[in-house]
Design an enzyme around this catalytic site. Structure first.
Site, short mmCIF file in Angstrom:
data_model
loop_
_atom_site.label_atom_id
_atom_site.label_comp_id
_atom_site.label_asym_id
_atom_site.label_seq_id
_atom_site.Cartn_x
_atom_site.Cartn_y
_atom_site.Cartn_z
N ASP A 57 -5.94 -4.13 -7.01
CA ASP A 57 -5.60 -5.31 -8.42
C ASP A 57 -3.76 -5.01 -6.90
O ASP A 57 -3.47 -3.71 -7.73
CB ASP A 57 -4.79 -4.32 -9.49
CG ASP A 57 -4.23 -5.76 -10.00
OD1 ASP A 57 -3.51 -6.96 -9.32
OD2 ASP A 57 -3.42 -6.18 -11.30
N PHE A 116 -1.26 -2.99 -15.62
CA PHE A 116 -0.97 -4.28 -16.01
C PHE A 116 -2.08 -5.68 -14.77
O PHE A 116 -2.08 -5.19 -13.81
CB PHE A 116 0.19 -4.60 -15.86
CG PHE A 116 0.61 -6.41 -16.37
CD1 PHE A 116 0.48 -6.54 -17.65
CD2 PHE A 116 0.88 -7.57 -15.89
CE1 PHE A 116 0.65 -7.89 -17.83
CE2 PHE A 116 0.84 -8.83 -15.78
CZ PHE A 116 0.67 -9.41 -17.43
N LYS A 138 1.21 -13.50 -6.53
CA LYS A 138 2.60 -13.87 -6.43
C LYS A 138 2.94 -14.31 -4.67
O LYS A 138 2.90 -15.25 -4.52
CB LYS A 138 2.66 -12.27 -6.48
CG LYS A 138 2.68 -11.77 -8.01
CD LYS A 138 3.91 -10.70 -8.67
CE LYS A 138 3.48 -10.66 -9.44
NZ LYS A 138 3.71 -11.21 -10.76
#
Length: 384
Positions: free
Chosen positions: A209, A125, A238
């Protein structure tokens, strides 16, 4: 609200530390932290002071100008990632935007013109915007929006598949060190090291990532550091500013020379309000030893889950304070609902996985409260 998400599980109005309260005044232990975002928990004094001070000074000036917080943050990220003096930072507003920038970076790594393929992993993802979605290895998320940007191939997460796929026609390989949205699934041992060897051999970029795994969550500043790997680029978001929206792409070595003037940009990216908040949050994480705390408390939580002895728990995955609980039955939604009833916020990442990602600040009291409430939730589902 647009119908892109299900009905909200709670109506929250206030937070403090690792706890939040709903509109009816009920308290919940927040062991999701906004999906690994609230590094310092809720309403941390450092976060509050940084936002207040910078908002009263200079909030936004556009990317025609630079500001002290922006340059300080760029230097800090180059240091923390290990990119060093050859590193460069590009700022945006989210993880998906960071991966969009990284995708464009990959498209620039053509070499003599033969490198056109971009590899990513099945069940990965990387975001929901079109480029990030093209990288995402989850067909149900992609199908309604195809055709997506091309030349992306998804390979199995095995060293054998990696060795078969990478050659001189590959521009980049995108990797999550831990697949968070897949239920906190670890890479096979040696996978990242082999990925680094093969990408270096063939001139491909290794793009890691770290949107969910970065900023201390796994017990290192960045998860690739567990393997002693140095990537060509890393995407971050985040937890970087503890709840204030910001994302970043940090490049290493020759990858820092690929983007040229005018090839990418963002109106809000790296504005002084976001950058100052990120600097304050990262400084607090560093000064208070919260990376080490993530490693310590993560081990304690794993021990606590194992000690429950529930027949529903099959395995415990992940690192530090990014934890996946693999269930023996597809009852993750039921466990999630039972946890909420016990005053505990976790996440059903899929039908058979619970994701746990508390703030980095948690201590003995929070770990003990989690163990009690999670045990009660599992017991309730077992009875049902």
């Amino acid at each position: 609200m647009m119908r892109t998400l299900g009905a909200p599980q709670l109506f929250l109005v206030r937070g403090e530390g690792a706890r939040v309260w709903d509109v009816d005044g009920r308290e919940y232990l927040d062991f999701l932290a906004g999906i690994a975002v609230n590094s310092l928990g809720h309403a941390h004094p450092v976060f509050v002071e940084a936002v207040s001070r910078q908002a009263a000074t200079l909030a936004h000036v556009s990317n025609y100008f630079s500001t002290p917080p922006q340059l300080e943050l760029a230097e800090r990220l180059c240091r923390l990632t290990g990119a060093g003096d050859s590193g460069r930072a590009y700022f945006c507003n989210s993880g998906a935007e960071a991966n969009e920038a990284a995708f464009k970076l990959a498209r620039l790594n053509v070499g003599d013109g033969r490198r056109r393929r971009v590899l990513a992993l099945t069940n990965s993802f990387h975001g929901r915007t079109m480029g990030a979605l093209a990288l995402t290895g989850k067909p149900p998320m992609r199908e309604a929006f195809e055709p997506l940007p091309g030349n992306v191939e998804h390979i199995d997460t095995t060293i054998e598949a990696l060795e078969a796929a990478i050659d001189d026609t590959v521009a980049a390989l995108f990797v999550e060190p831990v697949k968070g949205e897949a239920g906190v699934v670890d890479l096979p041992p040696g996978f990242l090291v082999r990925a680094r060897e093969l990408t270096e051999q063939h001139g491909a970029l290794l793009i890691v990532d770290e949107i969910q795994t970065g900023v201390g969550r796994t017990g290192e500043w960045f998860a690739y550091m567990h393997d002693g790997v140095v990537p060509d680029a890393v995407t971050i978001a985040k937890g970087i500013a503890g709840g204030f929206p910001i994302g970043a792409l940090v490049t290493f070595g020759h990858a820092s020379d690929l983007f040229q003037r005018g090839q990418h940009g963002s109106t809000f990216g790296g504005n002084p309000l976001a950058a100052a908040t990120a600097n304050a949050v990262l400084t607090e994480i560093e000064d208070s030893g919260l990376v080490a705390n993530a490693a310590r408390r993560g081990a304690e939580i794993r021990e606590a889950i194992a000690a429950i002895g529930s027949p529903l728990v099959e395995e415990i995955r992940g690192r530090g304070l990014l934890i996946g609980v693999g269930l023996t039955e597809p009852v993750a939604n039921e466990v999630n609902a039972a946890a909420l009833a016990e005053g505990l916020i976790v996440n059903a990442a899929n039908d058979s996985s619970i994701r746990i990602a508390p703030p980095l600040i948690i201590g003995d009291d929070e770990v003990a409260a989690f163990a009690t409430r999670f045990a009660a939730a599992l017991a309730a589902v077992e009875r049902a």
